[in-house]
Design a protein around this motif. Structure first.
Motif, PDB file in Angstrom:
ATOM      1  N   ILE A 101       0.851  -1.190   0.000  1.00 60.90           N
ATOM      2  CA  ILE A 101       0.000   0.000   0.000  1.00 60.90           C
ATOM      3  C   ILE A 101       0.887   1.240   0.000  1.00 60.90           C
ATOM      4  CG2 ILE A 101      -1.593   1.389   1.406  1.00 60.90           C
ATOM      5  CD1 ILE A 101      -2.671  -1.280   2.539  1.00 60.90           C
ATOM      6  N   VAL A 102       0.517   2.223  -0.808  1.00 59.70           N
ATOM      7  CA  VAL A 102       1.089   3.559  -0.688  1.00 59.70           C
ATOM      8  C   VAL A 102      -0.028   4.494  -0.247  1.00 59.70           C
ATOM      9  CG1 VAL A 102       2.198   5.512  -1.843  1.00 59.70           C
ATOM     10  CG2 VAL A 102       2.800   3.167  -2.496  1.00 59.70           C
ATOM     11  N   PHE A 103       0.151   5.157   0.885  1.00 58.34           N
ATOM     12  CA  PHE A 103      -0.759   6.232   1.284  1.00 58.34           C
ATOM     13  C   PHE A 103      -0.084   7.555   0.943  1.00 58.34           C
ATOM     14  CE2 PHE A 103      -2.585   3.131   4.493  1.00 58.34           C
ATOM     15  CZ  PHE A 103      -3.789   2.985   3.807  1.00 58.34           C
ATOM     16  N   THR A 104      -0.824   8.443   0.298  1.00 63.46           N
ATOM     17  CA  THR A 104      -0.254   9.689  -0.190  1.00 63.46           C
ATOM     18  C   THR A 104      -1.092  10.878   0.233  1.00 63.46           C
ATOM     19  OG1 THR A 104       0.172  10.977  -2.212  1.00 63.46           O
ATOM     20  CG2 THR A 104      -1.324   9.111  -2.432  1.00 63.46           C
TER      21      THR A 104
ATOM     22  N   ARG B  91       1.917  11.464  -9.136  1.00 58.32           N
ATOM     23  CA  ARG B  91       3.316  11.657  -9.534  1.00 58.32           C
ATOM     24  C   ARG B  91       4.282  11.277  -8.416  1.00 58.32           C
ATOM     25  NH1 ARG B  91       1.819  16.768 -11.088  1.00 58.32           N
ATOM     26  NH2 ARG B  91       3.431  17.693  -9.760  1.00 58.32           N
ATOM     27  N   PHE B  92       3.985  11.717  -7.207  1.00 56.06           N
ATOM     28  CA  PHE B  92       4.901  11.457  -6.096  1.00 56.06           C
ATOM     29  C   PHE B  92       4.880   9.987  -5.702  1.00 56.06           C
ATOM     30  CE2 PHE B  92       4.471  16.102  -4.335  1.00 56.06           C
ATOM     31  CZ  PHE B  92       5.037  16.577  -5.508  1.00 56.06           C
ATOM     32  N   SER B  93       3.713   9.349  -5.794  1.00 54.49           N
ATOM     33  CA  SER B  93       3.647   7.909  -5.495  1.00 54.49           C
ATOM     34  C   SER B  93       4.452   7.114  -6.522  1.00 54.49           C
ATOM     35  CB  SER B  93       2.189   7.425  -5.494  1.00 54.49           C
ATOM     36  OG  SER B  93       1.458   8.032  -4.455  1.00 54.49           O
ATOM     37  N   ARG B  94       4.340   7.508  -7.782  1.00 61.34           N
ATOM     38  CA  ARG B  94       5.115   6.831  -8.824  1.00 61.34           C
ATOM     39  C   ARG B  94       6.612   6.965  -8.552  1.00 61.34           C
ATOM     40  NH1 ARG B  94       4.765   7.979 -15.381  1.00 61.34           N
ATOM     41  NH2 ARG B  94       6.260   6.351 -15.981  1.00 61.34           N
ATOM     42  N   THR B  95       7.040   8.179  -8.215  1.00 66.18           N
ATOM     43  CA  THR B  95       8.459   8.409  -7.931  1.00 66.18           C
ATOM     44  C   THR B  95       8.933   7.548  -6.763  1.00 66.18           C
ATOM     45  OG1 THR B  95       8.368  10.663  -8.775  1.00 66.18           O
ATOM     46  CG2 THR B  95      10.151  10.150  -7.244  1.00 66.18           C
ATOM     47  N   LEU B  96       8.131   7.493  -5.698  1.00 63.50           N
ATOM     48  CA  LEU B  96       8.482   6.693  -4.531  1.00 63.50           C
ATOM     49  C   LEU B  96       8.654   5.222  -4.900  1.00 63.50           C
ATOM     50  CD1 LEU B  96       8.801   6.416  -1.422  1.00 63.50           C
ATOM     51  CD2 LEU B  96       6.305   6.241  -1.282  1.00 63.50           C
ATOM     52  N   LEU B  97       7.730   4.700  -5.676  1.00 63.31           N
ATOM     53  CA  LEU B  97       7.801   3.292  -6.065  1.00 63.31           C
ATOM     54  C   LEU B  97       9.000   3.031  -6.980  1.00 63.31           C
ATOM     55  CD1 LEU B  97       3.987   2.841  -6.584  1.00 63.31           C
ATOM     56  CD2 LEU B  97       5.363   1.527  -4.956  1.00 63.31           C
ATOM     57  N   GLU B  98       9.271   3.968  -7.888  1.00 67.46           N
ATOM     58  CA  GLU B  98      10.425   3.791  -8.777  1.00 67.46           C
ATOM     59  C   GLU B  98      11.734   3.862  -7.996  1.00 67.46           C
ATOM     60  OE1 GLU B  98       9.682   6.776 -11.740  1.00 67.46           O
ATOM     61  OE2 GLU B  98       8.408   5.425 -12.941  1.00 67.46           O
TER      62      GLU B  98
ATOM     63  N   ARG C 100      12.154   2.893  -5.013  1.00 70.11           N
ATOM     64  CA  ARG C 100      12.277   1.619  -4.289  1.00 70.11           C
ATOM     65  C   ARG C 100      12.465   0.432  -5.235  1.00 70.11           C
ATOM     66  NH1 ARG C 100      10.599   1.790   1.228  1.00 70.11           N
ATOM     67  NH2 ARG C 100      10.696   3.974   1.884  1.00 70.11           N
ATOM     68  N   ARG C 101      12.479   0.711  -6.547  1.00 69.65           N
ATOM     69  CA  ARG C 101      12.605  -0.330  -7.557  1.00 69.65           C
ATOM     70  C   ARG C 101      11.505  -1.393  -7.431  1.00 69.65           C
ATOM     71  NH1 ARG C 101      17.202   1.958  -8.323  1.00 69.65           N
ATOM     72  NH2 ARG C 101      19.146   1.440  -9.165  1.00 69.65           N
ATOM     73  N   ILE C 102      10.313  -0.937  -7.181  1.00 70.35           N
ATOM     74  CA  ILE C 102       9.165  -1.842  -7.065  1.00 70.35           C
ATOM     75  C   ILE C 102       8.464  -1.889  -8.418  1.00 70.35           C
ATOM     76  CG2 ILE C 102       6.913  -2.173  -5.978  1.00 70.35           C
ATOM     77  CD1 ILE C 102       8.193  -0.710  -3.489  1.00 70.35           C
TER      78      ILE C 102
ATOM     79  N   LEU D  14       3.879   2.063   2.477  1.00 74.69           N
ATOM     80  CA  LEU D  14       4.776   3.184   2.207  1.00 74.69           C
ATOM     81  C   LEU D  14       3.983   4.482   2.364  1.00 74.69           C
ATOM     82  CD1 LEU D  14       6.648   1.960  -1.019  1.00 74.69           C
ATOM     83  CD2 LEU D  14       7.435   1.837   1.364  1.00 74.69           C
ATOM     84  N   VAL D  15       4.647   5.523   2.838  1.00 74.71           N
ATOM     85  CA  VAL D  15       4.000   6.818   3.051  1.00 74.71           C
ATOM     86  C   VAL D  15       4.632   7.855   2.142  1.00 74.71           C
ATOM     87  CG1 VAL D  15       3.704   8.715   4.700  1.00 74.71           C
ATOM     88  CG2 VAL D  15       3.237   6.360   5.395  1.00 74.71           C
TER      89      VAL D  15
END
Length: 221
Positions: A55-58, A105-112, A114-116, A92-93
């Motif tokens: 989960i990503v909370f944004t 946009r920020f969630s995508r950056t966070l996941l990238e 983390r190489r997820i 992830l937060v």
């Protein structure tokens, strides 16, 4: 008093916002921050049903959440999900986003970072913003598949939960306006608005349900 016609028009906007997607397993769930902790509840439920392993909370804070969620919407969502049994290491937060575009946009950056690997996203929003969130996500991250989700509830149930019918209709009108205005500004994909939805929107706007409208020249909010 809210007229029978206004209620019927609000129901039409509510129904149009619902994407009608069937939840299915995705690479990740993204819960969009807001005043509504129901988003965290629903995201946690989808996690427990095996619909996403992560989960990503944004969300940062806004004028409507500053007092209730002083540490930020995403942080409070995480706390709620952990209370509901989601492991902390499955969350992830993203604590900085202040509008739907930044959420994506920020969630995508966070996941990238983390190489997820992400091929599909379960996008969890408030019930009256499913279509708006979907259209924004499709514009900003077009190479993944998006599945929309929200707390399953009726318009009367949502009004009862907010305890302010006029505000809920204002929010529905605002969400519909963004669907029509933001594609021209490059913030979301174009979606055809059925004639009866457009007519319902215009009637509600004429009746003064306008507190959540944006300037048609404004930045994305």
């Amino acid at each position: 008093m809210i007229s029978t016609q206004a209620w019927a028009d609000a129901q039409r906007l509510w129904d149009f916002q619902q994407m009608g997607h069937e939840p299915r397993p995705c690479s990740v769930a993204i819960g969009l921050g807001s005043h509504d902790l129901g988003v965290a509840d629903t995201t946690a439920d989808l996690y427990h049903r095996g619909m996403a392993p992560l989960i990503v909370f944004t969300g940062a804070t806004s004028r409507t959440t500053r007092e209730r969620m002083p540490r930020g919407e995403a942080e409070h969502y995480r706390d709620r999900a952990v209370e509901l049994g989601v492991p902390a290491d499955a969350i992830l937060v993203e604590p900085k986003a202040r509008n739907t575009g930044e959420n994506i946009r920020f969630s995508r950056t966070l996941l990238e970072e983390r190489r997820i690997p992400v091929s599909s996203v379960l996008l969890v929003s408030k019930p009256y913003e499913e279509r708006r969130a979907y259209a924004t996500a499709r514009m900003l991250w077009p190479d993944v598949e998006w599945v929309s989700a929200s707390t399953p509830m009726t318009l009367p149930e949502y009004v009862d939960s907010i305890q302010d019918a006029h505000l809920v209709i204002d929010m529905l009108v605002g969400a519909q306006q963004r669907l029509m205005v933001y594609p021209r500004q490059g913030f979301m994909i174009e979606q055809e608005t059925p004639g009866d939805v457009a007519a319902a929107y215009e009637r509600l706007r004429a009746k003064g349900f306008t507190s959540r409208l944006v300037s048609e020249k404004s930045n994305h909010g």
